[in-house]
Write a protein that holds these residues in place. Structure first.
Motif, PDB file in Angstrom:
ATOM      1  N   GLY A 335       0.752  -1.205   0.068  1.00 41.96           N
ATOM      2  CA  GLY A 335      -0.164   0.030  -0.147  1.00 41.96           C
ATOM      3  C   GLY A 335       1.070   1.246   0.093  1.00 41.96           C
ATOM      4  O   GLY A 335       0.469   2.452  -0.259  1.00 41.96           O
ATOM      5  N   CYS A 336       2.023   1.167   0.260  1.00 39.49           N
ATOM      6  CA  CYS A 336       2.744   2.342   0.283  1.00 39.49           C
ATOM      7  C   CYS A 336       3.295   2.729  -1.099  1.00 39.49           C
ATOM      8  O   CYS A 336       3.820   4.011  -1.226  1.00 39.49           O
ATOM      9  CB  CYS A 336       4.387   2.025   0.902  1.00 39.49           C
ATOM     10  SG  CYS A 336       4.069   1.672   2.747  1.00 39.49           S
ATOM     11  N   MET A 343      -4.678  -2.571  -5.704  1.00 42.09           N
ATOM     12  CA  MET A 343      -4.407  -3.360  -4.699  1.00 42.09           C
ATOM     13  C   MET A 343      -5.374  -4.479  -4.757  1.00 42.09           C
ATOM     14  O   MET A 343      -5.173  -5.894  -4.921  1.00 42.09           O
ATOM     15  CB  MET A 343      -3.900  -2.890  -3.572  1.00 42.09           C
ATOM     16  CG  MET A 343      -2.488  -2.334  -3.329  1.00 42.09           C
ATOM     17  SD  MET A 343      -1.368  -3.570  -3.311  1.00 42.09           S
ATOM     18  CE  MET A 343      -1.613  -4.099  -1.555  1.00 42.09           C
ATOM     19  N   ILE A 344      -6.580  -4.054  -4.720  1.00 45.14           N
ATOM     20  CA  ILE A 344      -7.785  -4.926  -4.352  1.00 45.14           C
ATOM     21  C   ILE A 344      -7.850  -5.965  -5.724  1.00 45.14           C
ATOM     22  O   ILE A 344      -7.986  -7.081  -5.725  1.00 45.14           O
ATOM     23  CB  ILE A 344      -8.868  -4.219  -4.141  1.00 45.14           C
ATOM     24  CG1 ILE A 344      -8.891  -3.610  -2.490  1.00 45.14           C
ATOM     25  CG2 ILE A 344     -10.187  -5.166  -4.109  1.00 45.14           C
ATOM     26  CD1 ILE A 344      -8.993  -4.825  -1.407  1.00 45.14           C
ATOM     27  N   LEU A 345      -7.737  -5.040  -6.734  1.00 40.60           N
ATOM     28  CA  LEU A 345      -8.144  -5.805  -8.125  1.00 40.60           C
ATOM     29  C   LEU A 345      -7.031  -6.777  -8.401  1.00 40.60           C
ATOM     30  O   LEU A 345      -7.279  -7.869  -9.102  1.00 40.60           O
ATOM     31  CB  LEU A 345      -8.315  -4.853  -9.276  1.00 40.60           C
ATOM     32  CG  LEU A 345      -9.550  -4.205  -9.166  1.00 40.60           C
ATOM     33  CD1 LEU A 345      -9.515  -2.983 -10.171  1.00 40.60           C
ATOM     34  CD2 LEU A 345     -10.671  -5.003  -9.811  1.00 40.60           C
ATOM     35  N   LEU A 346      -5.853  -6.460  -7.861  1.00 35.11           N
ATOM     36  CA  LEU A 346      -4.845  -7.432  -8.302  1.00 35.11           C
ATOM     37  C   LEU A 346      -4.662  -8.372  -7.475  1.00 35.11           C
ATOM     38  O   LEU A 346      -4.026  -9.575  -7.834  1.00 35.11           O
ATOM     39  CB  LEU A 346      -3.393  -6.528  -8.315  1.00 35.11           C
ATOM     40  CG  LEU A 346      -2.034  -7.258  -8.638  1.00 35.11           C
ATOM     41  CD1 LEU A 346      -2.114  -7.552  -9.971  1.00 35.11           C
ATOM     42  CD2 LEU A 346      -0.814  -6.354  -8.542  1.00 35.11           C
ATOM     43  N   THR A 347      -4.607  -8.302  -6.102  1.00 32.95           N
ATOM     44  CA  THR A 347      -4.550  -9.310  -5.141  1.00 32.95           C
ATOM     45  C   THR A 347      -5.533 -10.329  -4.694  1.00 32.95           C
ATOM     46  O   THR A 347      -5.289 -11.449  -4.460  1.00 32.95           O
ATOM     47  CB  THR A 347      -3.939  -8.796  -3.886  1.00 32.95           C
ATOM     48  OG1 THR A 347      -4.525  -7.880  -3.374  1.00 32.95           O
ATOM     49  CG2 THR A 347      -2.478  -7.993  -4.333  1.00 32.95           C
ATOM     50  N   ILE A 384      -2.350   6.679   3.394  1.00 35.41           N
ATOM     51  CA  ILE A 384      -1.985   7.727   4.286  1.00 35.41           C
ATOM     52  C   ILE A 384      -0.514   7.300   4.820  1.00 35.41           C
ATOM     53  O   ILE A 384       0.161   7.881   5.711  1.00 35.41           O
ATOM     54  CB  ILE A 384      -2.777   8.032   5.449  1.00 35.41           C
ATOM     55  CG1 ILE A 384      -2.919   6.740   6.165  1.00 35.41           C
ATOM     56  CG2 ILE A 384      -3.981   8.800   5.088  1.00 35.41           C
ATOM     57  CD1 ILE A 384      -3.663   7.095   7.793  1.00 35.41           C
ATOM     58  N   THR A 385       0.181   6.430   3.801  1.00 32.66           N
ATOM     59  CA  THR A 385       1.525   5.897   4.263  1.00 32.66           C
ATOM     60  C   THR A 385       2.361   6.405   3.221  1.00 32.66           C
ATOM     61  O   THR A 385       2.185   6.316   2.006  1.00 32.66           O
ATOM     62  CB  THR A 385       1.412   4.538   4.254  1.00 32.66           C
ATOM     63  OG1 THR A 385       0.317   3.954   5.239  1.00 32.66           O
ATOM     64  CG2 THR A 385       2.819   3.863   4.585  1.00 32.66           C
ATOM     65  N   PRO A 386       3.572   7.242   3.602  1.00 37.81           N
ATOM     66  CA  PRO A 386       4.552   7.510   2.800  1.00 37.81           C
ATOM     67  C   PRO A 386       5.224   6.259   2.198  1.00 37.81           C
ATOM     68  O   PRO A 386       5.295   5.241   2.590  1.00 37.81           O
ATOM     69  CB  PRO A 386       5.585   8.410   3.374  1.00 37.81           C
ATOM     70  CG  PRO A 386       4.752   8.564   4.981  1.00 37.81           C
ATOM     71  CD  PRO A 386       3.824   7.686   5.043  1.00 37.81           C
ATOM     72  N   PRO A 387       5.907   6.750   0.719  1.00 45.08           N
ATOM     73  CA  PRO A 387       5.926   7.746   0.075  1.00 45.08           C
ATOM     74  C   PRO A 387       4.912   7.882  -0.698  1.00 45.08           C
ATOM     75  O   PRO A 387       4.840   8.964  -1.716  1.00 45.08           O
ATOM     76  CB  PRO A 387       7.355   7.421  -0.622  1.00 45.08           C
ATOM     77  CG  PRO A 387       7.236   5.918  -0.832  1.00 45.08           C
ATOM     78  CD  PRO A 387       6.685   5.341   0.250  1.00 45.08           C
ATOM     79  N   VAL A 388       3.873   6.899  -1.154  1.00 46.26           N
ATOM     80  CA  VAL A 388       2.894   7.388  -2.088  1.00 46.26           C
ATOM     81  C   VAL A 388       1.473   7.525  -1.792  1.00 46.26           C
ATOM     82  O   VAL A 388       0.610   6.945  -2.300  1.00 46.26           O
ATOM     83  CB  VAL A 388       2.832   6.247  -2.972  1.00 46.26           C
ATOM     84  CG1 VAL A 388       2.269   6.502  -4.481  1.00 46.26           C
ATOM     85  CG2 VAL A 388       4.471   5.782  -3.498  1.00 46.26           C
TER      86      VAL A 388
END
Length: 440
Positions: A335-336, A343-347, A384-388
């Motif tokens: 998620g970073c 993420m949901i669609l891929l995993t 809300i997690t750096p860096p992205v």
């Protein structure tokens, strides 16, 4: 190279394309297309799949709920609902320590109940609340961190676009997922408010105090949020009461918020056109990611990666809870660098077949709903997690360079800790997620 090895090597190739700034939907589409070509030895199979996948995906009745919820959020903004929510919360809570920041969280929760997008919630509430937070002496770190975290409530508190996508992928009931998300969403808002309370006591200079407002003004401000309550009860209550399906509820909500915006004077031909275009743009982005994920996951199915992964986990004899924790940690780390929808669609097509075979002492439906809420929360932390973390950049861009991005990163960390604690509690006590399902 065997098909299985080809499938495994596709992951680093996909991540490389994403890091090279290729749009995620297009990256999954390219890797899935080329991988299927290599497996089949010809383009005929993948071209036929591309044709059929595009039609079957975009003709899905369930997916029509996505643009409708996005349009509802657009109209809600035009109707001034975000301002009325924040003003009502501010006059009731602003005189407390950290009260204006808590009001922003409460307003984000309220707006999330009529807007299924986290990014839209963060952007809308940022415009309304950030100037007020700065005016009352809140530090840049606390102000931007609060709004970035509060924005994540948009995808957790029903209605939620990502929960709709998860329901479609796992063939679960959308209404039941919405019910299950209620208590975790309320816990999120309470956790954020407690975090603010602790923060301002540890750092007294990070927040000012608003003057106390007479009760007469408080009730007047509270009365102005009636449109939000009407829309929420109409949409969510209608879905749970069986008056209409989730898709019909989304249509009713979009029409209702549009009517309120028109009555309040926020709707004219220009703003209506802008709302339609913004909804179309966001929907096109989401549908491209959905199509790319469909093609890529089809390629993985050809290589037997999901099946082999499920068999390997089963053969290792890992405890079910250990497998769940590993998956949640993976979501947290990825998620970073990836957005929540991708993420949901891929995993999910990979992880879901693995975890569904494990014994957690509950029915398949209960486990699917519980796992979906946990996955959504952990993916939400990535916002809300750096860096992205997308919410971080949205809120920081609204500060017009008054708040360095470093302050935004440090200001959101206490809220990340609150989220992680909430995940632990929900993993330990599934009844918090599934309890309301026993009532409805």
């Amino acid at each position: 190279m065997s098909n299985l090895e080809l499938g495994l090597w596709s992951f680093p190739v996909l991540l490389l394309l994403i890091f090279l700034r290729m749009p995620i939907g297009l990256a999954m589409l390219v890797v899935g297309f080329c991988g299927s070509w290599m497996v089949g030895g010809s383009t005929l199979m993948i071209l036929a799949k591309l044709k059929s996948e595009t039609y079957t995906t975009f003709s899905s009745y369930s997916l029509s709920i996505v643009p409708l919820f996005l349009l509802m959020g657009q109209f809600a903004t035009l109707g001034g609902m975000s301002q009325s929510l924040f003003k009502a919360a501010e006059v009731w809570m602003g005189h407390r320590k950290g009260g204006v920041a808590m009001a922003a969280v409460g307003a984000c929760a309220g707006f999330g109940a009529i807007c299924g997008s986290s990014l839209a919630t963060a952007a809308t509430m940022g415009q309304v609340a950030l100037p007020e937070l700065r005016r009352y002496g809140y530090s840049g770190a606390l102000a931007s961190g609060t709004l970035a975290a509060g924005g994540t409530l948009g995808i957790l508190i029903p209605p939620s676009v990502i929960l709709v996508i998860y329901a479609i992928l796992t063939e679960q009931n959308i209404a039941k997922l919405f019910v299950a998300a209620f208590i975790p969403g309320i816990l999120a808002a309470i956790g954020y408010m407690l975090t603010i309370s602790i923060y301002v006591r540890l750092r007294p200079g990070s927040a000012g105090i608003r003057e106390r407002v007479p009760y007469r003004e408080r009730f007047i401000a509270l009365g102005e949020v009636w449109p939000v309550l009407v829309i929420f009860i109409l949409v969510v209550g209608g879905i749970y009461g069986g008056w209409f399906t989730p898709t019909e509820g989304a249509a009713v909500g979009a029409a209702g918020t549009g009517l309120i915006a028109l009555v309040n004077g926020g709707m004219n031909w220009r703003t209506f056109s802008e709302s339609i275009l913004a909804t179309a743009s966001a929907t096109a982005m989401i549908f491209l990611i959905v199509l790319g994920a469909g093609i890529y996951n089809g390629f993985l199915a050809l290589t037997q990666v999901p099946q082999e992964a499920a068999a390997w986990v089963t053969d290792q004899g890992f405890a079910p809870m250990m497998v769940l924790i590993i998956i949640l940690v993976f979501y947290l780390l990825m998620g970073c660098v990836m957005d929540s929808l991708s993420m949901i669609l891929l995993t999910i097509p990979i992880f879901y077949p693995i975890v569904i075979q494990l014994d957690f002492g509950m029915s398949v439906e209960d486990f699917s709903i519980w796992f979906g809420i946990l996955a959504l929360i952990v993916v939400e932390v990535g916002l809300i997690t750096p860096p992205v973390g997308m919410n971080l950049f949205i809120i920081n861009s609204m500060a017009k360079r008054e708040i360095p991005i470093r302050e935004t990163f440090t200001g959101v960390l206490p809220f990340v800790a609150s989220d992680l604690l909430r995940v632990v509690v929900l993993v330990a006590f599934p009844i918090l997620t599934l309890g309301l399902l026993r009532v409805f």
